[in-house]
Design a protein around this motif. Structure first.
Motif, PDB file in Angstrom:
ATOM      1  N   ALA A   1       3.836  38.347  10.512  1.00 56.38           N
ATOM      2  CA  ALA A   1       3.339  36.985  10.633  1.00 56.38           C
ATOM      3  C   ALA A   1       3.961  36.249  11.411  1.00 56.38           C
ATOM      4  O   ALA A   1       3.709  35.107  11.885  1.00 56.38           O
ATOM      5  N   GLY A   2       5.624  36.706  11.913  1.00 57.07           N
ATOM      6  CA  GLY A   2       6.245  35.699  12.524  1.00 57.07           C
ATOM      7  C   GLY A   2       7.549  36.773  13.267  1.00 57.07           C
ATOM      8  O   GLY A   2       7.788  37.847  12.642  1.00 57.07           O
ATOM      9  N   PHE A   3       7.989  36.247  14.148  1.00 58.66           N
ATOM     10  CA  PHE A   3       8.953  36.885  14.887  1.00 58.66           C
ATOM     11  C   PHE A   3       9.720  35.906  15.714  1.00 58.66           C
ATOM     12  O   PHE A   3       9.269  34.832  16.246  1.00 58.66           O
TER      13      PHE A   3
ATOM     14  N   PHE B   1      19.735  39.374  18.260  1.00 62.85           N
ATOM     15  CA  PHE B   1      19.300  39.502  16.839  1.00 62.85           C
ATOM     16  C   PHE B   1      17.896  39.190  16.743  1.00 62.85           C
ATOM     17  O   PHE B   1      17.250  38.439  17.761  1.00 62.85           O
ATOM     18  N   ILE B   2      17.306  39.674  15.989  1.00 58.36           N
ATOM     19  CA  ILE B   2      15.861  39.746  15.699  1.00 58.36           C
ATOM     20  C   ILE B   2      15.555  39.400  14.080  1.00 58.36           C
ATOM     21  O   ILE B   2      16.171  39.770  13.326  1.00 58.36           O
ATOM     22  N   ALA B   3      14.593  38.572  14.029  1.00 62.53           N
ATOM     23  CA  ALA B   3      14.068  38.160  12.620  1.00 62.53           C
ATOM     24  C   ALA B   3      12.629  38.233  12.558  1.00 62.53           C
ATOM     25  O   ALA B   3      11.738  37.969  13.415  1.00 62.53           O
ATOM     26  N   THR B   4      12.015  38.932  11.348  1.00 59.40           N
ATOM     27  CA  THR B   4      10.627  39.178  11.162  1.00 59.40           C
ATOM     28  C   THR B   4      10.044  38.361   9.797  1.00 59.40           C
ATOM     29  O   THR B   4      10.865  38.383   9.003  1.00 59.40           O
ATOM     30  N   LEU B   5       9.025  37.711   9.813  1.00 58.93           N
ATOM     31  CA  LEU B   5       8.253  37.225   8.661  1.00 58.93           C
ATOM     32  C   LEU B   5       7.234  38.302   8.433  1.00 58.93           C
ATOM     33  O   LEU B   5       6.215  38.439   9.303  1.00 58.93           O
ATOM     34  N   ALA B   6       7.422  38.900   7.168  1.00 53.55           N
ATOM     35  CA  ALA B   6       6.183  39.690   7.027  1.00 53.55           C
ATOM     36  C   ALA B   6       5.563  39.443   5.704  1.00 53.55           C
ATOM     37  O   ALA B   6       6.249  39.076   4.662  1.00 53.55           O
ATOM     38  N   LEU B   7       4.308  39.641   5.596  1.00 51.70           N
ATOM     39  CA  LEU B   7       3.461  39.320   4.199  1.00 51.70           C
ATOM     40  C   LEU B   7       2.890  40.319   3.663  1.00 51.70           C
ATOM     41  O   LEU B   7       2.316  41.357   4.293  1.00 51.70           O
ATOM     42  N   LYS B   8       2.959  40.618   2.108  1.00 57.16           N
ATOM     43  CA  LYS B   8       2.239  41.428   1.731  1.00 57.16           C
ATOM     44  C   LYS B   8       0.780  40.961   1.222  1.00 57.16           C
ATOM     45  O   LYS B   8       0.598  39.848   0.505  1.00 57.16           O
ATOM     46  N   SER B   9      -0.284  41.252   1.746  1.00 54.31           N
ATOM     47  CA  SER B   9      -1.492  40.823   1.754  1.00 54.31           C
ATOM     48  C   SER B   9      -2.320  41.206   0.416  1.00 54.31           C
ATOM     49  O   SER B   9      -3.060  40.738  -0.073  1.00 54.31           O
TER      50      SER B   9
ATOM     51  N   LEU C   1       8.495  38.705   2.959  1.00 57.15           N
ATOM     52  CA  LEU C   1       9.779  39.327   3.483  1.00 57.15           C
ATOM     53  C   LEU C   1      10.375  38.805   4.684  1.00 57.15           C
ATOM     54  O   LEU C   1       9.733  38.773   5.588  1.00 57.15           O
ATOM     55  N   LEU C   2      11.527  38.263   4.480  1.00 57.34           N
ATOM     56  CA  LEU C   2      12.239  37.671   5.857  1.00 57.34           C
ATOM     57  C   LEU C   2      13.415  38.698   6.227  1.00 57.34           C
ATOM     58  O   LEU C   2      14.255  38.580   5.214  1.00 57.34           O
ATOM     59  N   ALA C   3      13.475  39.205   6.956  1.00 55.42           N
ATOM     60  CA  ALA C   3      14.206  40.203   7.346  1.00 55.42           C
ATOM     61  C   ALA C   3      14.972  40.165   8.910  1.00 55.42           C
ATOM     62  O   ALA C   3      14.192  39.600   9.805  1.00 55.42           O
ATOM     63  N   GLY C   4      16.152  40.200   8.803  1.00 53.57           N
ATOM     64  CA  GLY C   4      16.903  40.035  10.270  1.00 53.57           C
ATOM     65  C   GLY C   4      17.867  41.294  10.545  1.00 53.57           C
ATOM     66  O   GLY C   4      18.105  42.111   9.620  1.00 53.57           O
ATOM     67  N   PHE C   5      17.929  41.634  11.749  1.00 54.67           N
ATOM     68  CA  PHE C   5      18.482  42.999  12.042  1.00 54.67           C
ATOM     69  C   PHE C   5      18.657  42.886  13.604  1.00 54.67           C
ATOM     70  O   PHE C   5      18.331  42.015  14.379  1.00 54.67           O
ATOM     71  N   TYR C   6      19.631  43.830  14.249  1.00 51.38           N
ATOM     72  CA  TYR C   6      19.982  43.651  15.509  1.00 51.38           C
ATOM     73  C   TYR C   6      18.793  44.503  16.303  1.00 51.38           C
ATOM     74  O   TYR C   6      18.379  45.337  15.990  1.00 51.38           O
ATOM     75  N   ASN C   7      19.015  43.933  17.820  1.00 46.48           N
ATOM     76  CA  ASN C   7      17.828  44.367  18.549  1.00 46.48           C
ATOM     77  C   ASN C   7      18.806  45.811  18.847  1.00 46.48           C
ATOM     78  O   ASN C   7      19.984  45.696  19.136  1.00 46.48           O
ATOM     79  N   PRO C   8      18.297  46.874  18.793  1.00 49.28           N
ATOM     80  CA  PRO C   8      18.776  48.314  19.034  1.00 49.28           C
ATOM     81  C   PRO C   8      19.503  48.330  20.320  1.00 49.28           C
ATOM     82  O   PRO C   8      20.409  49.485  20.353  1.00 49.28           O
ATOM     83  N   ILE C   9      19.147  47.824  21.228  1.00 53.34           N
ATOM     84  CA  ILE C   9      19.928  47.773  22.608  1.00 53.34           C
ATOM     85  C   ILE C   9      21.441  47.713  22.444  1.00 53.34           C
ATOM     86  O   ILE C   9      22.267  47.895  23.148  1.00 53.34           O
ATOM     87  N   VAL C  10      21.779  46.950  21.340  1.00 55.21           N
ATOM     88  CA  VAL C  10      23.262  46.717  20.944  1.00 55.21           C
ATOM     89  C   VAL C  10      23.931  47.969  21.047  1.00 55.21           C
ATOM     90  O   VAL C  10      25.335  48.131  21.374  1.00 55.21           O
ATOM     91  N   PHE C  11      23.418  49.027  20.576  1.00 52.56           N
ATOM     92  CA  PHE C  11      24.186  50.134  20.187  1.00 52.56           C
ATOM     93  C   PHE C  11      24.255  51.183  21.318  1.00 52.56           C
ATOM     94  O   PHE C  11      24.842  52.194  21.208  1.00 52.56           O
ATOM     95  N   VAL C  12      23.605  50.874  22.469  1.00 56.30           N
ATOM     96  CA  VAL C  12      23.527  52.097  23.161  1.00 56.30           C
ATOM     97  C   VAL C  12      24.603  52.004  24.177  1.00 56.30           C
ATOM     98  O   VAL C  12      25.198  53.102  24.848  1.00 56.30           O
ATOM     99  N   GLY C  13      25.615  51.155  24.442  1.00 53.47           N
ATOM    100  CA  GLY C  13      26.759  50.864  25.541  1.00 53.47           C
ATOM    101  C   GLY C  13      28.057  51.524  24.830  1.00 53.47           C
ATOM    102  O   GLY C  13      28.319  51.647  23.599  1.00 53.47           O
TER     103      GLY C  13
END
Length: 281
Positions: free
Chosen positions: A251-253, A272-280, A177-189
């Motif tokens: 497995a990746g950030f 912006f944040i991206a994660t690499l997640a593995l299904k083991s 799973l390759l996922a991208g999303f916002y750092n939540p700090i974007v939403f506090v201001g």
């Protein structure tokens, strides 16, 4: 978010917003993205025939976040079954198909999906474009895909954990799973223009953030009637912890800065944040 002109497409949704159900929210955001696709927004411009031709020769890249990903995150996609989740617009899915993958793209917006079909027809690509909700992949059987490519889009649903559970279910053992999303700090201001003009950050919202909870009635009504998408700033406990809770191993950030800062906070850290997640298993 880009503002659209007031029109009747959003009036009925606005009147139905007293309950603010997840289904109403998704229906509203679907209508917004249909409009954006019709107006040629950045994420609704199909890639050129030249880009597809290069991808067929092995020269390609796709964007999960603004910066390029580590190459091993995707690697050779030839022969893989890939789900492009909530990523229609005629961009990532056709490139991956041209690179040799068997691609399914699922998105809530019919107009966004039309862009993928346009590229597929123009360049002779085999891909499947399906309208649906990223939180509900029940039309796919268990272990249908080798890879899920999920760029920045889960801010448009109020609960992200069902997304991770469905990704895990539909991936095969060893799938990614390759996922991208916002750092939540974007939403506090505070997004009031007076603070932006003075290059000041005024934190007023807490994370997790929700337009439907944190905006007052007038602000929410103005946003809906203005044709803006409703957004949700999911905390890292839901974004990353939700993936591990679903069964994934991170497995990746990676992080990336906004190419063109929209908010003051964008000038100071990667948002912006991206994660690499593995299904083991």
């Amino acid at each position: 978010m880009q503002t659209l002109r007031r029109n009747e497409n959003f009036t009925g949704i606005t009147m139905a917003f007293s309950g603010r159900s997840p289904e109403t929210i998704v229906a509203h955001n679907q209508a917004v993205w249909d409009k954006l696709a019709a107006q040629d927004c950045e994420w609704s411009r199909p890639v050129s025939a030249q880009v597809i031709a290069a991808a067929r020769q092995g020269d390609w890249s796709v964007r999960l976040i603004p910066d390029d990903l580590p190459r091993h995150w995707l690697g050779d996609v030839s022969g893989l079954d890939i789900l492009c989740l909530a990523s229609a617009g005629g961009q990532q899915a056709p490139i991956l198909a041209a690179a040799g993958a068997t691609v399914t793209v699922l998105d809530a917006s019919a107009r966004q999906l039309e862009q993928d079909r346009l590229v597929a027809a123009r360049d002779g690509l085999a891909l499947s474009a399906i309208q649906g909700d990223m939180r509900d992949l029940s039309q796919f059987t268990d272990e249908s895909f080798d890879l899920v490519f999920h760029p920045v889009s889960n801010l448009y649903v109020p609960d992200v954990r069902p997304v991770w559970r469905e990704c895990y279910r539909t991936l095969r053992k060893g799938g990614r799973l390759l996922a991208g999303f916002y750092n939540p700090i974007v939403f506090v201001g505070d997004r009031d223009t007076q603070w932006e003009e003075q290059a000041l950050i005024r934190p007023i919202y807490k994370v997790p953030y929700a337009d439907t909870r944190d905006l007052d009635a007038d602000q929410l009504d103005a946003k809906i009637m203005g044709g803006e998408a409703l957004v949700f700033g999911h905390g890292l406990t839901d974004q990353i912890g939700g993936q591990t809770e679903a069964g994934f191993r991170i497995a990746g950030f990676a992080e990336a800065r906004a190419p063109v800062p929209r908010f003051v906070i964008d000038r100071f850290l990667p948002t912006f944040i991206a994660t690499l997640a593995l299904k083991s298993h």
